[in-house]
Design a protein around this motif. Structure first.
Motif, PDB file in Angstrom:
ATOM      1  N   GLN A 102       5.584  17.539  -8.542  1.00  0.00           N
ATOM      2  CA  GLN A 102       6.752  17.537  -9.052  1.00  0.00           C
ATOM      3  C   GLN A 102       6.750  17.563 -10.528  1.00  0.00           C
ATOM      4  O   GLN A 102       7.764  18.115 -11.291  1.00  0.00           O
ATOM      5  N   ILE A 103       5.735  17.313 -11.108  1.00  0.00           N
ATOM      6  CA  ILE A 103       5.685  17.071 -12.737  1.00  0.00           C
ATOM      7  C   ILE A 103       5.772  18.407 -13.367  1.00  0.00           C
ATOM      8  O   ILE A 103       5.024  19.448 -12.788  1.00  0.00           O
ATOM      9  N   GLU A 104       6.498  18.813 -14.456  1.00  0.00           N
ATOM     10  CA  GLU A 104       6.496  19.736 -15.408  1.00  0.00           C
ATOM     11  C   GLU A 104       6.377  19.636 -16.554  1.00  0.00           C
ATOM     12  O   GLU A 104       6.455  18.518 -16.950  1.00  0.00           O
ATOM     13  N   PRO A 105       5.868  20.407 -17.445  1.00  0.00           N
ATOM     14  CA  PRO A 105       5.716  20.406 -18.738  1.00  0.00           C
ATOM     15  C   PRO A 105       6.999  19.772 -19.605  1.00  0.00           C
ATOM     16  O   PRO A 105       8.183  19.977 -19.190  1.00  0.00           O
ATOM     17  N   GLY A 106       6.580  18.653 -20.247  1.00  0.00           N
ATOM     18  CA  GLY A 106       7.851  18.042 -20.996  1.00  0.00           C
ATOM     19  C   GLY A 106       7.885  16.607 -20.323  1.00  0.00           C
ATOM     20  O   GLY A 106       7.086  16.088 -19.613  1.00  0.00           O
ATOM     21  N   LEU A 107       8.921  15.932 -20.622  1.00  0.00           N
ATOM     22  CA  LEU A 107       9.097  14.641 -20.279  1.00  0.00           C
ATOM     23  C   LEU A 107       9.823  14.423 -18.603  1.00  0.00           C
ATOM     24  O   LEU A 107      11.062  15.237 -18.609  1.00  0.00           O
ATOM     25  N   ASN A 108       9.332  13.991 -17.861  1.00  0.00           N
ATOM     26  CA  ASN A 108       9.623  13.956 -16.592  1.00  0.00           C
ATOM     27  C   ASN A 108      10.428  12.418 -15.992  1.00  0.00           C
ATOM     28  O   ASN A 108       9.439  11.411 -16.726  1.00  0.00           O
ATOM     29  N   LYS A 109      11.095  12.242 -15.116  1.00  0.00           N
ATOM     30  CA  LYS A 109      11.601  10.935 -15.188  1.00  0.00           C
ATOM     31  C   LYS A 109      11.609  10.625 -13.563  1.00  0.00           C
ATOM     32  O   LYS A 109      12.011  11.569 -12.797  1.00  0.00           O
ATOM     33  N   PHE A 110      10.895   9.830 -13.270  1.00  0.00           N
ATOM     34  CA  PHE A 110      10.833   9.373 -11.726  1.00  0.00           C
ATOM     35  C   PHE A 110      11.384   7.786 -11.470  1.00  0.00           C
ATOM     36  O   PHE A 110      10.708   6.994 -12.183  1.00  0.00           O
ATOM     37  N   GLU A 111      12.136   7.490 -10.312  1.00  0.00           N
ATOM     38  CA  GLU A 111      12.202   6.193  -9.970  1.00  0.00           C
ATOM     39  C   GLU A 111      11.385   5.688  -9.163  1.00  0.00           C
ATOM     40  O   GLU A 111      11.300   6.333  -7.796  1.00  0.00           O
ATOM     41  N   LEU A 112      10.066   5.031  -9.574  1.00  0.00           N
ATOM     42  CA  LEU A 112       9.076   4.794  -8.398  1.00  0.00           C
ATOM     43  C   LEU A 112       9.638   3.811  -7.305  1.00  0.00           C
ATOM     44  O   LEU A 112       9.472   4.392  -6.348  1.00  0.00           O
ATOM     45  N   ILE A 113      10.213   2.992  -7.666  1.00  0.00           N
ATOM     46  CA  ILE A 113      10.977   1.776  -6.866  1.00  0.00           C
ATOM     47  C   ILE A 113      12.201   1.269  -7.489  1.00  0.00           C
ATOM     48  O   ILE A 113      12.349   1.393  -8.741  1.00  0.00           O
ATOM     49  N   PRO A 114      13.245   0.964  -6.899  1.00  0.00           N
ATOM     50  CA  PRO A 114      14.114   0.211  -7.640  1.00  0.00           C
ATOM     51  C   PRO A 114      13.804  -0.605  -8.725  1.00  0.00           C
ATOM     52  O   PRO A 114      13.179  -1.668  -8.517  1.00  0.00           O
ATOM     53  N   PRO A 136       0.600  -1.225  -0.033  1.00  0.00           N
ATOM     54  CA  PRO A 136      -0.045   0.119  -0.173  1.00  0.00           C
ATOM     55  C   PRO A 136       0.833   1.367  -0.086  1.00  0.00           C
ATOM     56  O   PRO A 136       0.242   2.359  -0.504  1.00  0.00           O
ATOM     57  N   GLU A 137       2.012   1.326   0.473  1.00  0.00           N
ATOM     58  CA  GLU A 137       3.056   2.333   0.352  1.00  0.00           C
ATOM     59  C   GLU A 137       3.266   3.043  -0.954  1.00  0.00           C
ATOM     60  O   GLU A 137       3.533   4.170  -1.019  1.00  0.00           O
ATOM     61  N   LEU A 138       2.819   2.205  -2.014  1.00  0.00           N
ATOM     62  CA  LEU A 138       3.231   2.696  -3.285  1.00  0.00           C
ATOM     63  C   LEU A 138       2.208   3.675  -3.501  1.00  0.00           C
ATOM     64  O   LEU A 138       2.682   4.787  -4.376  1.00  0.00           O
ATOM     65  N   VAL A 139       1.107   4.029  -3.028  1.00  0.00           N
ATOM     66  CA  VAL A 139      -0.032   5.114  -3.302  1.00  0.00           C
ATOM     67  C   VAL A 139       0.746   6.281  -3.010  1.00  0.00           C
ATOM     68  O   VAL A 139       0.453   7.324  -3.309  1.00  0.00           O
ATOM     69  N   ASP A 140       1.404   6.218  -1.664  1.00  0.00           N
ATOM     70  CA  ASP A 140       2.070   7.389  -1.131  1.00  0.00           C
ATOM     71  C   ASP A 140       2.850   8.415  -2.185  1.00  0.00           C
ATOM     72  O   ASP A 140       3.130   9.507  -2.057  1.00  0.00           O
ATOM     73  N   LYS A 141       3.383   7.675  -3.394  1.00  0.00           N
ATOM     74  CA  LYS A 141       4.090   7.940  -4.171  1.00  0.00           C
ATOM     75  C   LYS A 141       3.409   8.944  -5.176  1.00  0.00           C
ATOM     76  O   LYS A 141       3.977   9.811  -5.856  1.00  0.00           O
ATOM     77  N   LEU A 142       2.205   8.807  -5.268  1.00  0.00           N
ATOM     78  CA  LEU A 142       1.634   9.501  -6.579  1.00  0.00           C
ATOM     79  C   LEU A 142       1.268  10.957  -6.506  1.00  0.00           C
ATOM     80  O   LEU A 142       1.822  11.681  -7.244  1.00  0.00           O
ATOM     81  N   PRO A 143       1.159  11.421  -5.242  1.00  0.00           N
ATOM     82  CA  PRO A 143       1.000  12.865  -4.782  1.00  0.00           C
ATOM     83  C   PRO A 143       2.490  13.370  -5.283  1.00  0.00           C
ATOM     84  O   PRO A 143       2.328  14.422  -5.684  1.00  0.00           O
ATOM     85  N   ARG A 144       3.462  12.807  -4.943  1.00  0.00           N
ATOM     86  CA  ARG A 144       4.699  13.634  -5.299  1.00  0.00           C
ATOM     87  C   ARG A 144       4.896  13.805  -6.551  1.00  0.00           C
ATOM     88  O   ARG A 144       5.706  14.582  -6.993  1.00  0.00           O
TER      89      ARG A 144
END
Length: 261
Positions: A131-143, A119-127
């Motif tokens: 942080q999203i900005e126009p264009g391509l954004n890159k996030f490491e959700l989990i390793p 369930p902790e995965l859902v906590d990553k969505l608000p972040r």
């Protein structure tokens, strides 16, 4: 007052579907983001069970997924949950396109944690939405699971060296978002796909299938999620659809070409 009513008071776009998971109602497109009969159930059926993705995850090779319509981020957290359950190590790259991101406050209200083993995965969505900005954004959700999220319109997306193994075609329906169901869109998706790529979508509209066939995809019918009679599975490799009922691609492509719908 129930929890659902309380959420609706604070955010009248938030809805609870029949399987208990949240969706959103888009006033802009006058549609729900997911099937009101079950958001999680629909996503698992369309994008994990009917395209061979679960079997493919068992193979020790990297996977690239392209999603048209990031929406609430539900498909991403379901994927990450499956990744953790299987204790995978190979890389998964999840590309997604979103023209109208939800706000972080809304994302904090999602109850997807109730439907995940992690369930902790859902906590990553608000972040992500913060942080999203126009264009391509890159996030490491989990390793091991990397999100490449493009904030912009489909026509502005121009990835370099993208070869998707799976495509989640999940925009709003052709009735309200026709521009993402054209032959030119499906040609672009083919260009960004591997030779064995599999595309799934909830839509069974003949015009949408005709656009896929016109763009060079092989197209087949599959049982739809929940109350839907059919959905569509397509691939650049016809062998990937051998177990399914094919459609008359030539006829549909011709009808699309002549606008006979």
């Amino acid at each position: 007052m129930t929890d659902n009513e309380d959420n609706s008071t604070r955010n009248n776009n938030l809805r609870t579907t029949e399987d208990g998971s949240h969706t959103l109602y888009s006033r802009q497109f006058d549609q729900h983001y997911h099937n009101p009969n079950g958001a999680v159930a629909e996503s698992r059926h369309n994008f994990f069970e009917k395209n061979g993705l679960l079997d493919r995850l068992s193979e020790p090779e990297s996977i690239t997924i392209l999603e048209t319509g990031f929406g609430t981020g539900l498909n991403l957290v379901l994927l990450a949950d499956e990744y953790l359950n299987r204790k995978l190590r190979h890389a998964v790259h999840f590309y997604s396109i979103e023209g109208f991101p939800v706000d972080a406050e809304t994302a904090r209200s999602f109850n997807y944690a109730n439907h995940l083993d992690h369930p902790e995965l859902v906590d990553k969505l608000p972040r992500i939405f913060e942080q999203i900005e126009p264009g391509l954004n890159k996030f490491e959700l989990i390793p091991g699971v990397t999100l490449h999220l493009f904030f912009g319109l489909f026509k502005e997306f121009n990835p370099a060296n993208l070869e998707a193994d799976f495509i989640f075609h999940d925009p709003f329906s052709p009735a309200v978002n026709e521009e993402l169901w054209t032959g030119d869109v499906f040609k672009k998706l083919a260009e960004w796909s591997s030779a064995d790529a599999v595309l799934t979508t909830y839509s069974a509209a003949s015009r949408a299938r005709g656009a896929m066939a016109w763009a060079g995809w092989h197209v087949a019918r599959e049982k739809g999620a929940l109350d839907k009679r059919e959905m569509t599975v397509a691939s650049r490799n016809p062998k990937k659809l051998a177990h399914l009922e094919s459609v008359n691609e030539e006829r549909l492509a011709r009808r699309y070409e002549t606008n006979d719908f």
